[in-house]
Design a protein around this motif. Structure first.
Motif, PDB file in Angstrom:
ATOM      1  N   THR A  32       0.822  -1.218   0.000  1.00  0.00           N
ATOM      2  CA  THR A  32       0.000   0.000   0.000  1.00  0.00           C
ATOM      3  C   THR A  32       0.856   1.269   0.000  1.00  0.00           C
ATOM      4  O   THR A  32       0.335   2.355  -0.256  1.00  0.00           O
ATOM      5  CB  THR A  32      -0.924   0.026   1.228  1.00  0.00           C
ATOM      6  N   VAL A  33       2.139   1.126   0.300  1.00  0.00           N
ATOM      7  CA  VAL A  33       3.034   2.292   0.308  1.00  0.00           C
ATOM      8  C   VAL A  33       3.417   2.608  -1.138  1.00  0.00           C
ATOM      9  O   VAL A  33       3.844   1.715  -1.877  1.00  0.00           O
ATOM     10  CB  VAL A  33       4.288   2.008   1.156  1.00  0.00           C
ATOM     11  N   PRO A  34       3.284   3.858  -1.572  1.00  0.00           N
ATOM     12  CA  PRO A  34       3.619   4.205  -2.963  1.00  0.00           C
ATOM     13  C   PRO A  34       5.057   3.812  -3.316  1.00  0.00           C
ATOM     14  O   PRO A  34       5.980   3.952  -2.502  1.00  0.00           O
ATOM     15  CB  PRO A  34       3.442   5.726  -2.998  1.00  0.00           C
ATOM     16  N   VAL A  35       5.214   3.313  -4.529  1.00  0.00           N
ATOM     17  CA  VAL A  35       6.529   2.881  -4.993  1.00  0.00           C
ATOM     18  C   VAL A  35       7.530   4.031  -4.973  1.00  0.00           C
ATOM     19  O   VAL A  35       8.734   3.833  -4.753  1.00  0.00           O
ATOM     20  CB  VAL A  35       6.421   2.282  -6.417  1.00  0.00           C
ATOM     21  N   GLY A  36       7.033   5.257  -5.177  1.00  0.00           N
ATOM     22  CA  GLY A  36       7.923   6.420  -5.188  1.00  0.00           C
ATOM     23  C   GLY A  36       8.672   6.601  -3.883  1.00  0.00           C
ATOM     24  O   GLY A  36       9.767   7.184  -3.878  1.00  0.00           O
ATOM     25  N   GLN A  37       8.115   6.112  -2.789  1.00  0.00           N
ATOM     26  CA  GLN A  37       8.810   6.220  -1.509  1.00  0.00           C
ATOM     27  C   GLN A  37      10.112   5.434  -1.529  1.00  0.00           C
ATOM     28  O   GLN A  37      11.157   5.905  -1.085  1.00  0.00           O
ATOM     29  CB  GLN A  37       7.902   5.712  -0.384  1.00  0.00           C
ATOM     30  N   ALA A  38      10.039   4.194  -2.029  1.00  0.00           N
ATOM     31  CA  ALA A  38      11.243   3.364  -2.108  1.00  0.00           C
ATOM     32  C   ALA A  38      12.228   3.931  -3.131  1.00  0.00           C
ATOM     33  O   ALA A  38      13.454   3.911  -2.912  1.00  0.00           O
ATOM     34  CB  ALA A  38      10.862   1.932  -2.481  1.00  0.00           C
ATOM     35  N   GLU A  39      11.713   4.451  -4.235  1.00  0.00           N
ATOM     36  CA  GLU A  39      12.599   5.006  -5.249  1.00  0.00           C
ATOM     37  C   GLU A  39      13.325   6.245  -4.720  1.00  0.00           C
ATOM     38  O   GLU A  39      14.523   6.437  -4.988  1.00  0.00           O
ATOM     39  CB  GLU A  39      11.789   5.352  -6.492  1.00  0.00           C
ATOM     40  N   ALA A  40      12.618   7.051  -3.948  1.00  0.00           N
ATOM     41  CA  ALA A  40      13.259   8.234  -3.365  1.00  0.00           C
ATOM     42  C   ALA A  40      14.335   7.830  -2.366  1.00  0.00           C
ATOM     43  O   ALA A  40      15.407   8.453  -2.310  1.00  0.00           O
ATOM     44  CB  ALA A  40      12.203   9.107  -2.679  1.00  0.00           C
ATOM     45  N   ALA A  41      14.058   6.780  -1.602  1.00  0.00           N
ATOM     46  CA  ALA A  41      15.059   6.304  -0.632  1.00  0.00           C
ATOM     47  C   ALA A  41      16.302   5.783  -1.345  1.00  0.00           C
ATOM     48  O   ALA A  41      17.436   6.036  -0.910  1.00  0.00           O
ATOM     49  CB  ALA A  41      14.447   5.214   0.248  1.00  0.00           C
ATOM     50  N   ARG A  42      16.098   5.040  -2.442  1.00  0.00           N
ATOM     51  CA  ARG A  42      17.246   4.524  -3.200  1.00  0.00           C
ATOM     52  C   ARG A  42      18.055   5.662  -3.813  1.00  0.00           C
ATOM     53  O   ARG A  42      19.284   5.588  -3.897  1.00  0.00           O
ATOM     54  CB  ARG A  42      16.764   3.563  -4.289  1.00  0.00           C
ATOM     55  N   SER A  43      17.357   6.713  -4.246  1.00  0.00           N
ATOM     56  CA  SER A  43      18.069   7.839  -4.849  1.00  0.00           C
ATOM     57  C   SER A  43      18.937   8.564  -3.825  1.00  0.00           C
ATOM     58  O   SER A  43      19.903   9.241  -4.181  1.00  0.00           O
ATOM     59  CB  SER A  43      17.074   8.829  -5.459  1.00  0.00           C
ATOM     60  N   LEU A  44      18.587   8.396  -2.545  1.00  0.00           N
ATOM     61  CA  LEU A  44      19.392   8.993  -1.474  1.00  0.00           C
ATOM     62  C   LEU A  44      20.528   8.086  -1.035  1.00  0.00           C
ATOM     63  O   LEU A  44      21.278   8.418  -0.120  1.00  0.00           O
ATOM     64  CB  LEU A  44      18.507   9.324  -0.271  1.00  0.00           C
ATOM     65  N   GLY A  45      20.645   6.923  -1.668  1.00  0.00           N
ATOM     66  CA  GLY A  45      21.721   6.001  -1.353  1.00  0.00           C
ATOM     67  C   GLY A  45      21.400   5.025  -0.230  1.00  0.00           C
ATOM     68  O   GLY A  45      22.315   4.357   0.281  1.00  0.00           O
ATOM     69  N   PHE A  57      18.414  -1.529   0.716  1.00  0.00           N
ATOM     70  CA  PHE A  57      17.072  -2.105   0.786  1.00  0.00           C
ATOM     71  C   PHE A  57      16.624  -2.267   2.229  1.00  0.00           C
ATOM     72  O   PHE A  57      15.477  -1.967   2.584  1.00  0.00           O
ATOM     73  CB  PHE A  57      17.053  -3.462   0.070  1.00  0.00           C
ATOM     74  N   GLY A  58      17.534  -2.758   3.086  1.00  0.00           N
ATOM     75  CA  GLY A  58      17.184  -2.945   4.489  1.00  0.00           C
ATOM     76  C   GLY A  58      16.835  -1.637   5.180  1.00  0.00           C
ATOM     77  O   GLY A  58      15.879  -1.568   5.958  1.00  0.00           O
ATOM     78  N   GLN A  59      17.605  -0.587   4.906  1.00  0.00           N
ATOM     79  CA  GLN A  59      17.322   0.715   5.495  1.00  0.00           C
ATOM     80  C   GLN A  59      15.993   1.270   4.993  1.00  0.00           C
ATOM     81  O   GLN A  59      15.221   1.847   5.766  1.00  0.00           O
ATOM     82  CB  GLN A  59      18.459   1.686   5.170  1.00  0.00           C
ATOM     83  N   MET A 108      13.176   1.939   7.710  1.00  0.00           N
ATOM     84  CA  MET A 108      13.008   3.335   8.077  1.00  0.00           C
ATOM     85  C   MET A 108      11.924   4.057   7.285  1.00  0.00           C
ATOM     86  O   MET A 108      11.383   5.065   7.751  1.00  0.00           O
ATOM     87  CB  MET A 108      14.348   4.073   7.908  1.00  0.00           C
ATOM     88  N   ILE A 109      11.597   3.566   6.094  1.00  0.00           N
ATOM     89  CA  ILE A 109      10.655   4.271   5.231  1.00  0.00           C
ATOM     90  C   ILE A 109       9.354   3.483   5.045  1.00  0.00           C
ATOM     91  O   ILE A 109       8.252   4.000   5.281  1.00  0.00           O
ATOM     92  CB  ILE A 109      11.283   4.557   3.847  1.00  0.00           C
ATOM     93  N   ILE A 110       9.476   2.213   4.635  1.00  0.00           N
ATOM     94  CA  ILE A 110       8.300   1.452   4.222  1.00  0.00           C
ATOM     95  C   ILE A 110       7.487   0.939   5.415  1.00  0.00           C
ATOM     96  O   ILE A 110       6.276   1.193   5.512  1.00  0.00           O
ATOM     97  CB  ILE A 110       8.718   0.263   3.325  1.00  0.00           C
TER      98      ILE A 110
END
Length: 215
Positions: A110-123, A126-128, A132-134
Protein backbone atom coordinates in the motif's frame (compact mmCIF):
# COMPACT_ATOMS: atom_id res chain seq x y z
CA UNK A 1 -19.54 -22.83 40.30
CA UNK A 2 -18.22 -25.73 42.35
CA UNK A 3 -16.12 -26.88 39.41
CA UNK A 4 -14.36 -23.49 39.37
CA UNK A 5 -14.06 -22.94 43.12
CA UNK A 6 -12.85 -26.47 43.85
CA UNK A 7 -10.23 -26.33 41.09
CA UNK A 8 -9.37 -22.63 41.01
CA UNK A 9 -5.58 -23.20 41.21
CA UNK A 10 -5.80 -25.60 38.26
CA UNK A 11 -7.83 -23.13 36.19
CA UNK A 12 -5.41 -20.34 37.12
CA UNK A 13 -2.42 -22.45 36.12
CA UNK A 14 -4.09 -23.23 32.80
CA UNK A 15 -4.94 -19.57 32.23
CA UNK A 16 -1.36 -18.45 32.91
CA UNK A 17 -0.09 -21.26 30.66
CA UNK A 18 -2.31 -20.04 27.82
CA UNK A 19 -1.13 -16.46 28.33
CA UNK A 20 2.53 -17.54 28.29
CA UNK A 21 2.32 -19.73 25.19
CA UNK A 22 0.32 -17.02 23.42
CA UNK A 23 2.89 -14.37 24.30
CA UNK A 24 5.95 -16.45 23.38
CA UNK A 25 4.50 -17.75 20.12
CA UNK A 26 3.32 -14.23 19.24
CA UNK A 27 6.86 -12.89 19.57
CA UNK A 28 8.21 -15.75 17.45
CA UNK A 29 5.51 -15.25 14.83
CA UNK A 30 5.98 -11.48 14.67
CA UNK A 31 9.76 -11.63 14.32
CA UNK A 32 9.65 -14.40 11.71
CA UNK A 33 6.72 -12.78 9.91
CA UNK A 34 8.57 -9.49 9.51
CA UNK A 35 11.73 -11.25 8.31
CA UNK A 36 9.87 -13.41 5.79
CA UNK A 37 7.87 -10.41 4.58
CA UNK A 38 11.19 -8.70 3.90
CA UNK A 39 12.27 -11.77 1.95
CA UNK A 40 9.02 -11.69 -0.05
CA UNK A 41 9.64 -8.15 -1.30
CA UNK A 42 13.41 -8.48 -1.54
CA UNK A 43 15.16 -7.78 -4.88
CA UNK A 44 17.21 -10.96 -4.32
CA UNK A 45 15.50 -13.91 -6.13
CA UNK A 46 16.66 -16.67 -3.72
CA UNK A 47 15.21 -14.74 -0.77
CA UNK A 48 11.93 -14.23 -2.60
CA UNK A 49 11.81 -17.93 -3.40
CA UNK A 50 12.49 -18.86 0.23
CA UNK A 51 9.79 -16.47 1.47
CA UNK A 52 7.25 -17.80 -1.01
CA UNK A 53 8.06 -21.41 -0.11
CA UNK A 54 7.80 -20.63 3.63
CA UNK A 55 4.37 -19.06 3.29
CA UNK A 56 3.03 -21.65 0.87
CA UNK A 57 4.11 -24.64 2.94
CA UNK A 58 3.08 -23.36 6.37
CA UNK A 59 -0.25 -21.84 5.33
CA UNK A 60 -1.27 -25.08 3.66
CA UNK A 61 -0.13 -27.43 6.43
CA UNK A 62 -2.63 -28.32 9.18
CA UNK A 63 -1.58 -26.86 12.52
CA UNK A 64 -2.15 -30.19 14.26
CA UNK A 65 0.36 -31.78 11.90
CA UNK A 66 2.93 -29.12 12.80
CA UNK A 67 2.37 -29.89 16.48
CA UNK A 68 2.88 -33.59 15.79
CA UNK A 69 6.13 -32.89 13.95
CA UNK A 70 7.42 -30.51 16.62
CA UNK A 71 6.50 -32.87 19.45
CA UNK A 72 7.61 -36.24 18.08
CA UNK A 73 10.08 -35.54 15.25
CA UNK A 74 12.05 -32.43 16.23
CA UNK A 75 13.19 -33.77 19.67
CA UNK A 76 14.29 -37.06 18.12
CA UNK A 77 16.37 -35.49 15.35
CA UNK A 78 17.40 -31.97 16.34
CA UNK A 79 16.80 -30.93 19.95
CA UNK A 80 16.40 -33.82 22.36
CA UNK A 81 15.03 -32.87 25.75
CA UNK A 82 13.33 -29.66 24.62
CA UNK A 83 10.28 -28.83 26.74
CA UNK A 84 6.78 -29.41 25.32
CA UNK A 85 5.99 -25.75 26.01
CA UNK A 86 8.81 -24.47 23.79
CA UNK A 87 8.04 -27.02 21.08
CA UNK A 88 4.40 -25.95 21.07
CA UNK A 89 5.32 -22.28 20.99
CA UNK A 90 7.62 -22.89 18.01
CA UNK A 91 4.95 -24.81 16.10
CA UNK A 92 2.37 -22.12 16.77
CA UNK A 93 4.80 -19.29 16.05
CA UNK A 94 6.05 -20.76 12.78
CA UNK A 95 2.50 -21.42 11.58
CA UNK A 96 1.26 -17.92 12.46
CA UNK A 97 4.34 -16.25 10.96
CA UNK A 98 3.12 -17.15 7.48
CA UNK A 99 -0.12 -15.21 8.04
CA UNK A 100 1.70 -12.26 9.58
CA UNK A 101 4.06 -12.24 6.60
CA UNK A 102 1.19 -11.89 4.14
CA UNK A 103 -0.49 -9.19 6.23
CA UNK A 104 2.76 -7.20 6.39
CA UNK A 105 3.43 -7.73 2.69
CA UNK A 106 -0.05 -6.41 1.88
CA UNK A 107 0.67 -3.37 4.01
CA UNK A 108 3.99 -2.82 2.26
CA UNK A 109 2.22 -2.90 -1.09
CA UNK A 110 0.00 0.00 0.00
CA UNK A 111 3.03 2.29 0.31
CA UNK A 112 3.62 4.20 -2.96
CA UNK A 113 6.53 2.88 -4.99
CA UNK A 114 7.92 6.42 -5.19
CA UNK A 115 8.81 6.22 -1.51
CA UNK A 116 11.24 3.36 -2.11
CA UNK A 117 12.60 5.01 -5.25
CA UNK A 118 13.26 8.23 -3.37
CA UNK A 119 15.06 6.30 -0.63
CA UNK A 120 17.25 4.52 -3.20
CA UNK A 121 18.07 7.84 -4.85
CA UNK A 122 19.39 8.99 -1.47
CA UNK A 123 21.72 6.00 -1.35
CA UNK A 124 19.77 3.98 1.24
CA UNK A 125 20.07 0.20 1.14
CA UNK A 126 17.07 -2.10 0.79
CA UNK A 127 17.18 -2.94 4.49
CA UNK A 128 17.32 0.71 5.50
CA UNK A 129 14.48 1.59 3.14
CA UNK A 130 12.32 -1.20 4.49
CA UNK A 131 13.05 -0.46 8.14
CA UNK A 132 13.01 3.33 8.08
CA UNK A 133 10.66 4.27 5.23
CA UNK A 134 8.30 1.45 4.22
CA UNK A 135 7.40 -0.39 7.44
CA UNK A 136 6.56 2.73 9.50
CA UNK A 137 4.07 3.79 6.82
CA UNK A 138 2.66 0.29 6.39
CA UNK A 139 2.02 -0.13 10.12
CA UNK A 140 -1.30 1.74 10.04
CA UNK A 141 -2.64 -0.61 7.39
CA UNK A 142 -1.24 -3.75 9.02
CA UNK A 143 -2.58 -3.29 12.57
CA UNK A 144 -6.23 -4.36 11.99
CA UNK A 145 -5.39 -7.70 10.29
CA UNK A 146 -2.65 -8.36 12.85
CA UNK A 147 -5.23 -8.06 15.61
CA UNK A 148 -7.33 -10.80 14.00
CA UNK A 149 -4.25 -12.98 13.46
CA UNK A 150 -3.16 -12.79 17.11
CA UNK A 151 -6.69 -13.51 18.31
CA UNK A 152 -6.71 -16.57 16.04
CA UNK A 153 -3.31 -17.55 17.47
CA UNK A 154 -4.78 -17.46 20.99
CA UNK A 155 -7.56 -19.81 19.99
CA UNK A 156 -5.18 -22.05 18.06
CA UNK A 157 -3.07 -22.41 21.21
CA UNK A 158 -5.76 -24.76 22.53
CA UNK A 159 -4.17 -27.48 20.39
CA UNK A 160 -1.08 -27.30 22.62
CA UNK A 161 -3.16 -28.68 25.49
CA UNK A 162 -3.32 -32.02 23.69
CA UNK A 163 0.50 -32.17 23.57
CA UNK A 164 1.41 -32.04 27.28
CA UNK A 165 1.37 -28.24 27.49
CA UNK A 166 -0.37 -26.81 30.55
CA UNK A 167 -3.09 -24.47 29.29
CA UNK A 168 -6.84 -23.94 29.51
CA UNK A 169 -7.63 -26.74 27.09
CA UNK A 170 -5.41 -29.05 29.09
CA UNK A 171 -7.45 -28.18 32.20
CA UNK A 172 -10.63 -29.11 30.37
CA UNK A 173 -9.10 -32.39 29.30
CA UNK A 174 -7.95 -33.24 32.82
CA UNK A 175 -11.25 -32.44 34.52
CA UNK A 176 -13.31 -34.18 31.85
CA UNK A 177 -11.25 -37.34 32.27
CA UNK A 178 -11.87 -37.12 36.04
CA UNK A 179 -15.61 -37.31 35.40
CA UNK A 180 -16.70 -33.71 36.04
CA UNK A 181 -19.61 -32.20 34.11
CA UNK A 182 -18.25 -31.01 30.80
CA UNK A 183 -20.60 -28.03 30.26
CA UNK A 184 -19.44 -25.84 33.19
CA UNK A 185 -15.83 -26.72 32.40
CA UNK A 186 -16.22 -25.49 28.84
CA UNK A 187 -17.96 -22.32 30.08
CA UNK A 188 -15.09 -21.39 32.40
CA UNK A 189 -12.46 -22.31 29.80
CA UNK A 190 -14.26 -20.21 27.19
CA UNK A 191 -14.35 -17.27 29.62
CA UNK A 192 -10.59 -17.58 30.04
CA UNK A 193 -10.04 -17.39 26.28
CA UNK A 194 -12.46 -14.44 26.03
CA UNK A 195 -10.47 -12.49 28.62
CA UNK A 196 -7.24 -13.01 26.65
CA UNK A 197 -8.76 -12.20 23.26
CA UNK A 198 -10.51 -9.10 24.59
CA UNK A 199 -7.18 -7.93 26.04
CA UNK A 200 -5.48 -8.41 22.65
CA UNK A 201 -8.29 -6.60 20.86
CA UNK A 202 -8.12 -3.71 23.31
CA UNK A 203 -4.34 -3.47 22.95
CA UNK A 204 -4.56 -3.22 19.17
CA UNK A 205 -7.37 -0.66 19.38
CA UNK A 206 -5.07 1.41 21.57
CA UNK A 207 -2.28 1.15 19.00
CA UNK A 208 -4.65 2.04 16.16
CA UNK A 209 -5.85 5.07 18.11
CA UNK A 210 -2.27 6.21 18.70
CA UNK A 211 -1.45 5.81 15.01
CA UNK A 212 -4.55 7.81 14.04
CA UNK A 213 -3.41 10.61 16.33
CA UNK A 214 0.08 10.47 14.82
CA UNK A 215 -1.40 10.73 11.35
Amino acid sequence: MNVLTDHLPLFWEGFIGTVFITAVSSVIALVLGLIIAGFRVSPVPPLRFFGTAWVTILRNTPLTLLFLVSTFVVPEIFFPGMSPFLLGALALGFYTSSFICEAVRSGINTVPVGQAEAARSLGMTFGQTLRMIILPQATRTVLPPLSSIFIALTKNSAIAGAFAVVDLFGVQKTLSEDGYAILPIFVFVALGYLIITFAISGLFRFFEHRMEVAR
